[in-house]
Design a protein around this motif. Structure first.
Motif, short mmCIF file in Angstrom:
data_model
loop_
_atom_site.label_atom_id
_atom_site.label_comp_id
_atom_site.label_asym_id
_atom_site.label_seq_id
_atom_site.Cartn_x
_atom_site.Cartn_y
_atom_site.Cartn_z
N LEU A 232 31.34 8.83 -33.63
CA LEU A 232 32.10 8.19 -32.51
C LEU A 232 32.93 6.96 -33.33
CD1 LEU A 232 34.13 8.95 -30.36
CD2 LEU A 232 32.46 7.60 -28.89
N ALA B 246 34.67 7.89 -36.63
CA ALA B 246 35.88 8.72 -36.21
C ALA B 246 36.90 7.78 -36.04
CB ALA B 246 35.75 9.77 -35.20
N ASN B 247 36.64 6.91 -35.06
CA ASN B 247 37.48 5.85 -34.73
C ASN B 247 37.91 4.54 -35.80
OD1 ASN B 247 37.89 7.24 -32.27
ND2 ASN B 247 36.58 6.25 -31.17
N SER C 9 41.96 14.53 -33.44
CA SER C 9 40.76 14.79 -33.76
C SER C 9 40.28 15.93 -33.44
CB SER C 9 39.69 13.64 -33.08
OG SER C 9 40.32 12.25 -32.87
N LEU D 258 37.49 9.53 -28.18
CA LEU D 258 38.26 9.52 -29.53
C LEU D 258 39.60 8.85 -29.32
CD1 LEU D 258 36.93 12.88 -30.78
CD2 LEU D 258 36.78 10.84 -32.10
#
Ligand code: NAP
Length: 502
Positions: A416, A419-420, A428, A445
Motif C-alpha cells: 500500500l 502504491a501510494n 489502481s 489506495l
C-alpha cells in the motif's frame, strides 16, 4: 514483423480517408486556415503521411470561439429532448459507420482495427449515455431552516467551453466531453491532438449531419496548440476548459484558466499500480494484467504502470504473463491477426526503450521482449521485466508502451505504501479473494478509481477521473454532466400567511 501478412479483407483506405473532412469547422462551415497552412497526419506503422489537415493560427481559434459564444444562448434555449435526440442520432450514425471510423483511427493512431472498433463503440456510448442525462437535469425546492423563505435551485449551462483531447483515444476522449457539453446546453470549440485529428473531424461531421446547430460545436486543428489555445482561454469569451492530456500541460492550462477563473475539468496522467496478492485467482490476475497493460499498446492513462506481485506467486505470475505477452502479434493495425500496433511516434519508441534499459541497469531481468525491432514504423515488442527496482525510472514515469514491470512485495502495508508513493492518483488495480483485504485496499489506495479483480474500469456510465496530480473532476456517469452545469439558487421570500378573507 509484418512479413507475410495481408491487410484485413475489404479495406478501402483511400475511400475512407476521402470521406473525412480536413478543414476547420467554424460556425457550421468547413473552412481552410486563414493563412492557408496545412500539416500532415502520419501513419505510425510506416511514418508516411495519410492526410493533410488545416493548420489553424490564433485568429482561426478566436473565430471558432466567437462562433461558439454567439451560439450559446440559442443552444441553451433548446429543449433537453431536442439535445437528447441529436445525441441519439449521432450515436446511431457513429455505430452505423463504425467500420470506416475504426479504419481512419487505425491509420492515424496505429491501434489494431479490432481495438479501434472497440474504441468507436466506447466513444458512441458516451453519446447514448449523455442523451439520457440531458433529460435528467434536476432542480430543487427547499424550505429555509427558519421557515420564512424558499430556496429554488436550477442548473444552467456553464457556457462556451474549450475542449482539448490527446492522441491515444482519438474519438472517445472527444465524445466524453462533447456529449455532456451538448446535453447540458454548452457550445464548444474542440481541439484534437495534432497527431490524430481525423477521428475528431469525422465525429464533428456526424454531429453536423444530425442537426446540431451551426456554431454549437466547432473544431480547430493546429500544430501550435499553445499559441492557439492561450488567447482563447484568456479572452473572457470561454467559461470552461475541459482538458485530457499530460499533467505538465494541465498545470500550464490551470494557471492560464486562473486569470479568468474558468471552470476546469482535468483528466491528466497516471501511474497505476496493479497489485496481485498470493490469494488471488492467478488466471484472472494474468488476464486482468493483460487488459490493464495491453489495452491501446500500453498507451493509456489507466495502463498498469507498476505491477506488484506478492513473493510466493511472483515467479509463476511472471512466467504466465510472459507467455501471454510473447504470444501477441506485433504489426500494422490494418493487417490480419495483428494484436499490437506501433507506438505513436519515434519519440515514444525511444522513451520506452530508454526506460527498459534503465530498469535493466538497475537489476531487472527480461522475461520476454525488450529489443526495438528493425524496420519502418514505431514498434516495440510486448515486454515483461521482473525484479524491477522501485528506484527505476519507470516506477515514477508513465511508460506509455507495452512493458510490464514486475516488482515483488511481502506485506499488505508495504505494497500500500509503494502504491501510494506517487504524485499521481488515477486508478489502481487489486487482485485478491479476501474480502476484508479488498475493502482495506480499496479504501486505502489514493486514486480516483480502483479495479477490484478487474483490469478495465473505463465505462461511460461510471465516474472516470483522478485525484492528486491526475486531475480534477469526473467524466461519464451521472456526475459527468455536472462539469458543464452551474447551480443557480433563487431565494424566495415567504410565502406570507393567507389573509383572513383570502
Ligand atoms: P499532451 O502533450 O498533454 O497533449 C494533450 C493535448 O493538449 C493535445 O491536444 C495537445 O496538442 C494539447 N496541448 C499541448 N500543449 C498545449 C498547450 N500549451 N496549450 C494547450 N494545449 C496543448 O498529452 P499527450 O501526450 O497527447 O497525451 C498523453 C497524456 O494524456 C498522458 O499523460 C496520459 O496519461 C494522458 N491521458 C489522460 C487521460 C485521463 O482521462 N486522465 C486519458 C487519456 C490520456 P498537440 O497534439 O498539438 O501537442
Amino acid at each position: 514483423m509484418s512479413e507475410g501478412r495481408e491487410d484485413v479483407e475489404g479495406l478501402d483506405r483511400d475511400g475512407v480517408l476521402r470521406r473525412v473532412p480536413t478543414d476547420l469547422f467554424i460556425g457550421g462551415e468547413w473552412v481552410p486556415a486563414d493563412a492557408g497552412e496545412r500539416f500532415d497526419v502520419l501513419d505510425p506503422a510506416s511514418g508516411r503521411a495519410v492526410a493533410s489537415v488545416a493548420d489553424a493560427g490564433p485568429d482561426d481559434g478566436m473565430r471558432a470561439l466567437e462562433a461558439a459564444a454567439s451560439t450559446q444562448a440559442e443552444l441553451a434555449a433548446t429543449s433537453p429532448r431536442q439535445r437528447a435526440d441529436w445525441l441519439t442520432a449521432a450515436y446511431e450514425a457513429v455505430m452505423d459507420r463504425a467500420g470506416d471510423l475504426a479504419h481512419v483511427m487505425t491509420l492515424e493512431m496505429g491501434k489494431p482495427l479490432a481495438e479501434a472498433k472497440g474504441e468507436i463503440t466506447y466513444a458512441a456510448e458516451f453519446l447514448r449515455h449523455f442523451a439520457a442525462e440531458a433529460l435528467r437535469i434536476e432542480g430543487g425546492y427547499q424550505t429555509a431552516p427558519a421557515g420564512n423563505a424558499r430556496f429554488l435551485t436550477m442548473h444552467q449551462p456553464v457556457g462556451p467551453s474549450l475542449l482539448i483531447t490527446p492522441w491515444n483515444f482519438p474519438m472517445a476522449m472527444g465524445t466524453r466531453k462533447i456529449a455532456p457539453a451538448i446535453a447540458a446546453g454548452c457550445t464548444s470549440v474542440i481541439k484534437p491532438a495534432a497527431q490524430t485529428p481525423l477521428s475528431m473531424l469525422a465525429l464533428v461531421q456526424i454531429l453536423h449531419e444530425v442537426g446540431v446547430p451551426a456554431g454549437a460545436v466547432n473544431a480547430v486543428t493546429t500544430t501550435q496548440a499553445g499559441e492557439v489555445m492561450e488567447p482563447m482561454i484568456r479572452s473572457g469569451l470561454a467559461r470552461k476548459l475541459s482538458f485530457t492530456g499530460s499533467t505538465a500541460v494541465g498545470k500550464v492550462l490551470l494557471e492560464q484558466c486562473a486569470q479568468r477563473v474558468l471552470r476546469t475539468s482535468m483528466e491528466l496522467g497516471g501511474n497505476a499500480p496493479f497489485i496481485v496478492f498470493a490469494d488471488a485467482d492467478l488466471e484472472d490476475a494474468v488476464a486482468g494484467a493483460m487488459a490493464a497493460k495491453m489495452r491501446n499498446m500500453g498507451e493509456a492513462c489507466t495502463a498498469a504502470n507498476r505491477i506488484y506481485v506478492q513473493e510466493p506467486v511472483v515467479a509463476e505470475f511472471g512466467r504466465r504473463l510472459a507467455e501471454e505477452m510473447a504470444a501477441l502479434t506485433v504489426g500494422p493495425g490494418t493487417q490480419q491477426g495483428v494484436t499490437v500496433g506501433p507506438l505513436i511516434d519515434d519519440a515514444a519508441q525511444t522513451k520506452v526503450a530508454e526506460l527498459v534499459q534503465d530498469a535493466i541497469e538497475r537489476g531487472a531481468q527480461v522475461l520476454t521482449g525488450g529489443e526495438v525491432p528493425e524496420g519502418e514504423g514505431y514498434f516495440y515488442p510486448p515486454t515483461v521485466l521482473t525484479g524491477v527496482s522501485p528506484d527505476a525510472r519507470m516506477a515514477d514515469e508513465e511508460i506509455f508502451g507495452p512493458v510490464a514491470p514486475l516488482t515483488p512485495f511481502t506485506t499488505e502495508s508495504e505494497v500500500l505504501g509503494l502504491a501510494n508513493d506517487t504524485p499521481f492518483g488515477l486508478v489502481s488495480y487489486v487482485y485478491t479473494r479476501d474480502l476484508d483485504r479488498a475493502l482495506r485496499m480499496a479504501e486505502g489506495l489514493e486514486s480516483g478509481m480502483v479495479g477490484l479483480n478487474q483490469g478495465v474500469v473505463s465505462n461511460p456510465s461510471a465516474p472516470f477521473g483522478g485525484i492528486k496530480e491526475s486531475g480534477l473532476g469526473r467524466e461519464g456517469g451521472a456526475v459527468g454532466i455536472e462539469e458543464f452545469l452551474e447551480v443557480k439558487y433563487v431565494g424566495i421570500a415567504g410565502p406570507r400567511p393567507a389573509a383572513q378573507d383570502g
